[in-house]
Design a protein around this motif. Structure first.
Motif, PDB file in Angstrom:
ATOM      1  N   GLN A  51      94.465  38.807   6.356  1.00 26.67           N
ATOM      2  CA  GLN A  51      94.772  38.443   4.969  1.00 26.67           C
ATOM      3  C   GLN A  51      93.857  37.322   4.476  1.00 26.67           C
ATOM      4  O   GLN A  51      93.327  37.362   3.363  1.00 26.67           O
ATOM      5  N   LYS A  53      90.911  36.482   5.587  1.00 24.20           N
ATOM      6  CA  LYS A  53      89.548  36.978   5.468  1.00 24.20           C
ATOM      7  C   LYS A  53      89.394  37.824   4.197  1.00 24.20           C
ATOM      8  O   LYS A  53      88.394  37.724   3.486  1.00 24.20           O
ATOM      9  N   ARG A  54      90.396  38.650   3.905  1.00 22.65           N
ATOM     10  CA  ARG A  54      90.346  39.507   2.722  1.00 22.65           C
ATOM     11  C   ARG A  54      90.322  38.677   1.438  1.00 22.65           C
ATOM     12  O   ARG A  54      89.510  38.913   0.540  1.00 22.65           O
ATOM     13  N   GLU A  57      87.012  36.938   0.994  1.00 24.16           N
ATOM     14  CA  GLU A  57      85.968  37.858   0.537  1.00 24.16           C
ATOM     15  C   GLU A  57      86.097  38.154  -0.953  1.00 24.16           C
ATOM     16  O   GLU A  57      85.098  38.436  -1.626  1.00 24.16           O
TER      17      GLU A  57
END
Length: 245
Positions: A51, A53-54, A57
């Protein structure tokens, strides 16, 4: 069965350093340790790291990721806020790319304002430097007039640029006299150049001080004497002023 820090980082295509940083700032809870003292991450940690990392990004700052998980956080509002931030970033990037395209098209130096890129090859180093200083203290409207004026050079400007420091009094007087009608004409054509500091976003005083420092540094003693003499001539009544009276 759990994962070590290295295994968790490999699963999520991130780094051990990033995982440790998320621990330090409170985004990822520390796992329990096995009997050998090593951290043992479970599926909950894996999901949370994915989560983080998402969201990262997508452009969400790490400082805001924790807020997105709070109960009172409106997901739609957070998404719209992030979208507005990304739109501003895209606009800034597109503007930068457009400016770079202009600079490339005219093969101008990168530090030259894009509005002056087309003129860059015809300007002297002194003119380049002066325009760079002016672009930081003048309003956009005033700089637009300056660029238009520079795009239509007068031969006396080249004479001023080439004037040696040891020029005699007669040469200085003659050049100032020849420049006088040019300046009068340009003041009519480009009225903002009469008092370019008047609408400076930094204030007139700061703009005038920057102009004075720039001219003093970039011009030699003879060139400065020409400008001083020109100022004195400009202070005298002009034919058009006499006719109006």
């Amino acid at each position: 069965m759990g994962w070590s820090t290295r295994q968790l980082a490999e699963l999520t295509h991130t780094t051990i350093k990033a995982v440790r940083h998320y621990h330090d700032i409170g985004l990822l809870e520390l796992p329990e340790r096995a009997s050998n003292g090593y951290k043992q991450y479970n599926v909950t940690h894996l999901v949370r790291l994915i989560q983080i990392k998402r969201l990262s990004e997508l452009g969400v700052p790490l400082a805001q990721i924790a807020e997105l998980g709070s109960a009172d956080q409106d997901p739609e509002q957070a998404i719209r806020s992030l979208d507005a931030q990304l739109a501003a970033t895209v606009e800034r990037i597109n503007r930068a790319r457009a400016e770079l395209a202009t600079i490339l098209r005219h093969r101008a130096p990168m530090h030259i304002p894009p509005e002056a890129a087309a003129l860059s090859r015809t300007l002297s180093n002194t003119q380049h430097s002066l325009l760079t200083v002016y672009s930081t203290v003048f309003s956009e409207e005033t700089m637009r007039e300056f660029h238009e004026m520079v795009a239509d050079p007068d031969p006396t400007e080249a004479e001023l640029e080439a004037l040696p420091a040891d020029a005699d009094d007669a040469t200085i007087e003659q050049l100032a006299q020849r420049m006088l009608p040019v300046v009068h004409r340009r003041r009519v054509q480009y009225p903002r150049t009469v008092d370019p500091a008047a609408d400076s976003p930094l204030g007139p005083d700061a703009a005038l001080e920057a102009m004075a420092h720039a001219v003093t540094e970039f011009y030699n003693s003879a060139q400065l004497r020409v400008l001083q003499r020109l100022d004195a001539l400009l202070a005298q009544p002009h034919d058009s002023d006499t006719e109006e009276r």
